[in-house]
Design an enzyme around this catalytic site. Sequence first.
Site, mmCIF file in Angstrom:
data_model
loop_
_atom_site.group_PDB
_atom_site.id
_atom_site.type_symbol
_atom_site.label_atom_id
_atom_site.label_comp_id
_atom_site.label_asym_id
_atom_site.label_seq_id
_atom_site.Cartn_x
_atom_site.Cartn_y
_atom_site.Cartn_z
ATOM 1 N N ILE A 634 0.852 -1.184 0.000
ATOM 2 C CA ILE A 634 0.000 0.000 0.000
ATOM 3 C C ILE A 634 0.895 1.244 0.000
ATOM 4 O O ILE A 634 1.679 1.464 0.922
ATOM 5 C CB ILE A 634 -0.933 -0.009 1.236
ATOM 6 N N THR A 639 -5.220 7.244 0.807
ATOM 7 C CA THR A 639 -5.890 7.213 -0.497
ATOM 8 C C THR A 639 -6.339 5.792 -0.843
ATOM 9 O O THR A 639 -7.382 5.600 -1.468
ATOM 10 C CB THR A 639 -4.976 7.766 -1.613
ATOM 11 N N LYS A 706 -0.356 -3.901 -6.053
ATOM 12 C CA LYS A 706 -1.410 -4.491 -6.877
ATOM 13 C C LYS A 706 -2.576 -3.494 -6.939
ATOM 14 O O LYS A 706 -2.599 -2.502 -6.234
ATOM 15 C CB LYS A 706 -1.895 -5.826 -6.283
ATOM 16 N N GLU A 710 -10.954 -1.180 -7.717
ATOM 17 C CA GLU A 710 -12.250 -1.813 -7.976
ATOM 18 C C GLU A 710 -12.564 -2.990 -7.066
ATOM 19 O O GLU A 710 -13.722 -3.356 -6.895
ATOM 20 C CB GLU A 710 -12.305 -2.264 -9.447
#
Length: 744
Positions: A634, A639, A706, A710
């Site tokens: 991350i 965000t 990654k 979505e």
Amino acid sequence: MPNLLGQPINRVDGRKKVTGRALYAADQRFGGLLYAYPVVSTIGSGEIVRLDASAAEQAPGVVAVFHADNFPKIRRIKEAMDQGVKTGEARPPFEDKKIHYAGQYVALVVAESFAQARWASHLVHVDYREEKPALTLDAGLKAAAAEDAEKKDKAGKKGGAGSGDYKRGDPEKAFDEAPVMLDETYTTPVEVHNPMEMHAATARWEDGKLIVHDSTQWVVGSRTTLAKFLELDPKNVTVHAPFIGAGFGCKLFLWPHTVLAAVAARELHRPVKFMLTRKDQFTAAGHRPQTRQRLRLAATPDGRLVSLRHDTIAHTGHAGKFEESCGRGTRSMYSCANLGVTQKTVPVNVGTPTAMRAPGAAPGLFALESAMDEFAEKLKMDPIDFRRKNLADHDEDKKIPWSSNHLAECYDVVARNFGWAKRSPGIGSMRDGREILGWGFAAAYWPSEREKATVRVELNADGTARIACATQDIGTGTYTVFAQVAGEMLGLPPEKIEIVLGDSSLPPGPISGGSMVTATVVPTIARGCREALQKLYKGLTAPGAVWAGGDPAKIARTEDGFTAPSGARLSWPDAFAAAERDRVVAETTLAPGEEEKKFSFHSFGAHCVEVRWDPGIARLRVSRMASAIDAGRIVNQKTARNQVHGSLIMGLGMVLLEESVYDPRNGRVVTDNLADYHMAVHADLPQLDVTLLDHPDPNNGDFGVKGIGEIGITGVTAAIANAIYHATGRRLRSLPITVEKLLA
Ligand code: MOS
């Protein structure tokens, strides 16, 4: 040295946005600017018999009224996603007089002011020959069958298998022979993206070159596709989108309004702005198509899946084609030797659907993860235990290992955070006063893709840097995470780094779609920064230079500048002076390589949801949502979490509220505004408890990022529906799950 990676730093563009200095596509003002307003079809199917624009042409301020009889002919183009050519609606504007859907542009009024254009649009008179529109999947299937029969008569042709059809093993036989099975059908309605910022394009021409401010998720694609339509060299088209008020997929591809603005500006020799109204957003700029999905599952009595079939139908439009691949995730999400997916697409008389946040997977996992819950109950198993039993230890679709897969840990973490162990399985068995609690679970799954990208890194003697790439920040924090990564690599604070995006003339970058920008560009920035520093170090070690003869690879970026192996130091500005450079520039291209064939890249997750059902006053609320997400490393905890929050909220809206309704008589959208089209707002929201696992993917380039944009909306829909079932005993397989349906 700054330790920036993972830090929850605020958006670097936040101040610009809240002070109104961030200019969006429709904020652009140019001398002589004209305003375009469309006349749209009021029928759902048929053709224009007569169009009378004379009254509109004489209205105050009107400069032109374009329609099929006077608009320059635009040819259809050959689409090639990999070359940046992709339309939302394939049909060029005003191609002919056919009407494929209500809301289709039939004329465009261009005037000195927005109000004048809008007023004159009402004066355009159109007579139609009207046909009954096919709006539902069944009506579309019937119309397609009739057309097929006609074609077969003529050419003897037969339709082939859908592009999403897939099979392994013998799912039919395994199903028929299995002791426990499930066969259920799920449906989802049309949903509309409704980003805060409407689609808009402001186009102008300078010396034969076209410059467009377009609210787009893909400046490169918008540029290339526009160039194709207008038969221009892409070098002579520039698309700007420095700020975008979200997209969720509806701004991925080129829609007719951008073409119309560009051509109108060319014909009238003045800049033209075309901003869609909220109403137009419901018809002429994409939506998520309606789906019907049949799930057939079979297992051994102890809960091992032996057959899994997912047969899906979704609609497309007549003016353009889009396929909703609901079964894509089903192919590899669970271990199952016998598996089949079919994907049928049927045209109906609505605007062209398009990708909407987690296309395919958002409706697909609603069906699959609802069916998994139903099947767990049939097997008398805990829904998490059932899934754990069927975890896939590799990608059985591509037959390769996962690049990284922490799905089992997601199950454990979310179950612990939520307190799943306290769940009592009986329907309606958990109460809190007048309210019945329901607890539901589902898994999340989304591919983590990367693309080719080029980044230009400039290091300046004054201790600043500039990173440029023709990708864009659609509101998700791209400027911020890029500044963090560059800062980490260069040893500079984020405020010393200028990130330049949203301009198609920059080095080519990826589409802001498929959750791939961060995973694509972060490793490219990392490499670009390394190369730029090496260029500087080579200057320092060149013959006659300050550290002549030294090994540039052994110079280190340290707290107060640069340090040679000898221990000698130079400050940042002194190093640039010593290398006799004001600026060092590196342009780096990185594309996914062999690792794409060796590993299957996916993000994973799991959701637990609590609903509260008060039968006395028929009130249903989602009271808790917890998620654990495996999206690699991350970069920014704030965000990234914000992305998952947004997805969960969208998922809540998808289950309880969202549905775009068409008038069966004429195909017009009844819910074409934000009062009638219901979305989840703050008052609908429970606590959101999101854990980001933060395990770097070892095969996805520097930092192991990654995709995260979505994944959050996948599965959460089913988790909510499963919770509703647990509370009420009502298994509603048709979204949205409204109170009316619960009471029926
Ligand atoms: Mo996303 S639907 O690829 O914007």
